[in-house]
Design a protein around this motif. Structure first.
Motif, PDB file in Angstrom:
ATOM      1  N   TYR A 289       1.051  -1.475  -0.021  1.00 14.97           N
ATOM      2  CA  TYR A 289      -0.004  -0.070   0.234  1.00 14.97           C
ATOM      3  C   TYR A 289       0.825   1.340   0.065  1.00 14.97           C
ATOM      4  N   LEU A 290       0.730   2.154  -0.955  1.00 13.71           N
ATOM      5  CA  LEU A 290       1.624   3.367  -1.182  1.00 13.71           C
ATOM      6  C   LEU A 290       0.698   4.387  -1.427  1.00 13.71           C
ATOM      7  N   PRO A 291       1.517   5.698  -1.234  1.00 10.98           N
ATOM      8  CA  PRO A 291       0.915   6.821  -1.884  1.00 10.98           C
ATOM      9  C   PRO A 291       1.432   7.024  -3.276  1.00 10.98           C
ATOM     10  N   LEU A 292       0.477   7.415  -4.232  1.00  8.47           N
ATOM     11  CA  LEU A 292       0.855   7.603  -5.459  1.00  8.47           C
ATOM     12  C   LEU A 292       1.404   8.934  -6.070  1.00  8.47           C
ATOM     13  N   GLU A 293       2.599   8.978  -6.059  1.00  6.51           N
ATOM     14  CA  GLU A 293       3.651  10.064  -6.350  1.00  6.51           C
ATOM     15  C   GLU A 293       3.210  10.498  -7.897  1.00  6.51           C
ATOM     16  N   GLU A 294       2.969  11.995  -8.064  1.00  6.40           N
ATOM     17  CA  GLU A 294       2.868  12.560  -9.336  1.00  6.40           C
ATOM     18  C   GLU A 294       3.886  13.543  -9.442  1.00  6.40           C
ATOM     19  N   SER A 295       4.539  13.716 -10.554  1.00  8.31           N
ATOM     20  CA  SER A 295       5.556  14.843 -10.615  1.00  8.31           C
ATOM     21  C   SER A 295       5.100  15.627 -11.695  1.00  8.31           C
ATOM     22  N   ALA A 296       5.611  16.999 -11.542  1.00  9.30           N
ATOM     23  CA  ALA A 296       5.315  17.976 -12.412  1.00  9.30           C
ATOM     24  C   ALA A 296       6.813  18.969 -12.935  1.00  9.30           C
ATOM     25  N   PHE A 297       7.845  18.219 -12.814  1.00  6.11           N
ATOM     26  CA  PHE A 297       9.140  18.946 -13.012  1.00  6.11           C
ATOM     27  C   PHE A 297       8.920  19.733 -14.556  1.00  6.11           C
ATOM     28  N   THR A 298       9.850  20.524 -14.562  1.00  4.27           N
ATOM     29  CA  THR A 298      10.018  21.168 -15.878  1.00  4.27           C
ATOM     30  C   THR A 298      11.328  21.300 -16.466  1.00  4.27           C
ATOM     31  N   LYS A 299      12.302  20.678 -15.702  1.00  5.56           N
ATOM     32  CA  LYS A 299      13.660  20.492 -16.101  1.00  5.56           C
ATOM     33  C   LYS A 299      13.893  19.300 -16.193  1.00  5.56           C
ATOM     34  N   TYR A 300      14.150  18.368 -17.251  1.00  8.23           N
ATOM     35  CA  TYR A 300      14.419  17.135 -17.352  1.00  8.23           C
ATOM     36  C   TYR A 300      15.919  16.697 -17.569  1.00  8.23           C
ATOM     37  N   ALA A 301      16.747  17.708 -17.894  1.00  2.00           N
ATOM     38  CA  ALA A 301      18.249  17.707 -17.766  1.00  2.00           C
ATOM     39  C   ALA A 301      18.816  19.003 -17.812  1.00  2.00           C
ATOM     40  N   TYR A 302      20.169  18.777 -17.605  1.00  2.00           N
ATOM     41  CA  TYR A 302      20.957  20.000 -17.345  1.00  2.00           C
ATOM     42  C   TYR A 302      22.425  19.443 -17.842  1.00  2.00           C
ATOM     43  N   LYS A 303      22.950  20.253 -18.840  1.00  3.35           N
ATOM     44  CA  LYS A 303      24.212  19.935 -19.317  1.00  3.35           C
ATOM     45  C   LYS A 303      24.457  18.480 -19.532  1.00  3.35           C
ATOM     46  N   ARG A 304      25.346  17.855 -18.728  1.00  3.71           N
ATOM     47  CA  ARG A 304      25.660  16.307 -19.076  1.00  3.71           C
ATOM     48  C   ARG A 304      24.908  15.505 -18.105  1.00  3.71           C
ATOM     49  N   ILE A 305      23.736  15.923 -17.580  1.00  2.00           N
ATOM     50  CA  ILE A 305      22.914  15.059 -16.758  1.00  2.00           C
ATOM     51  C   ILE A 305      21.544  14.999 -17.419  1.00  2.00           C
ATOM     52  N   ILE A 306      21.075  13.693 -17.775  1.00  2.00           N
ATOM     53  CA  ILE A 306      19.963  13.675 -18.295  1.00  2.00           C
ATOM     54  C   ILE A 306      18.922  12.625 -17.375  1.00  2.00           C
ATOM     55  N   MET A 307      17.819  12.946 -17.331  1.00  2.00           N
ATOM     56  CA  MET A 307      16.840  12.249 -16.437  1.00  2.00           C
ATOM     57  C   MET A 307      15.868  11.362 -16.901  1.00  2.00           C
TER      58      MET A 307
END
Length: 440
Positions: A289-307
């Motif tokens: 049984y878990l909370p259902l996280e929802e994300s609303a991020f606006t930055k998916y990457a920066y320079k050499r870091i990719i999410m």
């Protein structure tokens, strides 16, 4: 930062669906990589995963589609039941999904999918487990990932595939703030919310849940969903609305006692004409049984870091697009990287990505994926929102739904579930399988 000449390398943090799909894409592109996973590969956590055509098409390009298909049963007719277990409405899901996109939809143990992905990595020494990341440095020349045991890994790109509580995302934010505090939009660190909760798990065969079935049953402010998997395994869900909307960092946490209380509360609720939730619970193999996280991020990457994956775009499970979205993001990143390296190639053995090139890649990726995933996250939220009904709405549903033609139900399902699939990307540097389908 080391200046020793080495092959171009992608460091993938996380060894679940997003991370291992990225690894297979790098393998297919002939790009060196390493996977750093904090736990073991394919742990038995009792979670299931739905695959839809937008994910299957990419997995087919990677050569693992048939292996995955052998572990699951295509989803068949979708049926809706009332509170008394009475059948209300149904539609032939598999037929029009395959007809439209050339691929089915199905459910399987998440563990099984991860194992297939891992088994297809040729060099297993590239996958390291029980590795804790403590710091990520990046410069115009590359990246260094530092681990708790003192080891460090040099590379050119870091892919953050380490889940909703991502450490890589935190490091990306740190770099943005250190470079220019205005780069991180206000509220970005609080962009995870929780509106709903879910009980989910796997059970041994349950009456009324044969292989391939997809059943939904609505109760007061709760929706039950059961899917029949291979060997009649029952994948089950209870979606519930919480008392309010929670915002990061103050998100709810549930205990095993909370889980058991929810199961006890719903044990007599019908899930179809033959069984109650208590029948599922008594046959459970695993239940959480878990909370259902929802994300609303606006930055998916920066320079050499990719999410990629839940680390940056997490919908609720209602639409089944969490894992498929992760697979999509891995493919889009791989497409952009292969293109960037091709443009900057000096020789077959000399792959390079300048700081400027990495920044352009990350900006393009972030723009492309945010637009796509924002649509899928909102669609999944709305599915939960509309399916959790108060008693007065439930009564109306139970009276009206049996009289609605199945053709209209099918159109509604197409709009909710299938329309977003058609915009899914594919791997541009691998051949497309010869399957029929109506893709944008």
């Amino acid at each position: 930062m080391t200046t020793t000449k080495r092959p171009f390398k992608v460091i993938i943090v996380g060894g679940s669906v997003a991370g291992l799909t990225t690894a297979l894409l790098m393998q297919s592109a002939g790009i060196d990589f390493i996977v750093l996973e904090a736990r073991d590969i394919a742990p038995a956590v009792g979670a299931s995963l739905g695959l839809w055509p937008n994910g299957f098409r990419i997995l087919d390009q990677l050569g693992v589609y048939e292996q995955i298909q052998s572990l699951c049963v295509n989803n068949g007719d979708a049926k809706i039941f009332g509170r008394d277990g009475k059948f209300l409405q149904g539609s032939q899901q598999t037929e029009f999904v395959i007809e439209t996109f050339g691929y089915p939809s199905c459910f399987l143990d998440r563990q099984w999918l991860i194992q297939v992905l891992y088994d297809n990595i040729k060099d297993k020494t590239k996958v390291l487990t029980r590795v804790k990341i403590t710091k990520i440095d990046q410069s115009d020349e590359g990246v260094v990932v530092v681990c708790a045991d003192g080891t460090a890994y040099d590379g050119d790109i870091v892919v953050g595939a380490d889940g909703v509580h991502s450490f890589v995302r935190t490091e990306m934010w740190r770099h943005m703030e250190e470079d220019d505090p205005t780069l991180l939009p206000p509220g970005e660190k609080e962009a995870v919310t929780v509106t709903f909760s879910a009980m989910f798990g796997i059970a041994s065969p349950v009456p009324g849940v044969p292989a391939g079935s997809v059943n939904m049953c609505h109760h007061d402010n709760a929706q039950f969903m059961t899917v029949g998997g291979k060997d009649d395994r029952c994948f089950f869900f209870i979606f519930k609305r919480l008392d309010r909307v929670y915002h990061a960092p103050d998100l709810p946490k549930f205990t095993e006692s909370d889980r058991d209380a929810v199961a006890e509360f719903h044990k007599n609720d019908k899930i179809n004409g033959d069984a109650t939730f208590g029948d599922i619970w008594n046959r459970r193999i695993a239940g959480t049984y878990l909370p259902l996280e929802e994300s609303a991020f606006t930055k998916y990457a920066y320079k050499r870091i990719i999410m990629v994956g839940d680390s940056i775009h997490k919908p609720t499970p209602a639409s089944g697009q969490g894992g498929n979205g992760a697979i999509e993001s891995a493919a889009v990143f791989a497409n952009l990287l292969v293109q960037a390296l091709s443009n900057g190639r000096e020789s077959d053995d000399d792959l390079k990505l300048s700081g400027k090139g990495a920044a352009k890649l990350s900006e393009t990726y972030s723009t492309m994926r945010m637009k796509r995933m924002d649509e899928l996250i909102k669609a999944s939220h709305n599915m939960n929102q509309y399916s959790l009904m108060a008693p007065n709405r439930l009564w109306l549903l139970e009276v009206i739904l049996p009289w609605i033609p199945s053709s209209l139900t099918r159109k509604g399902m197409e709009a909710q579930l299938l329309a977003p699939i058609s915009g899914g990307p594919h791997v541009e540097f691998l051949p497309l399988p010869d399957k029929k389908g109506k893709w944008k």
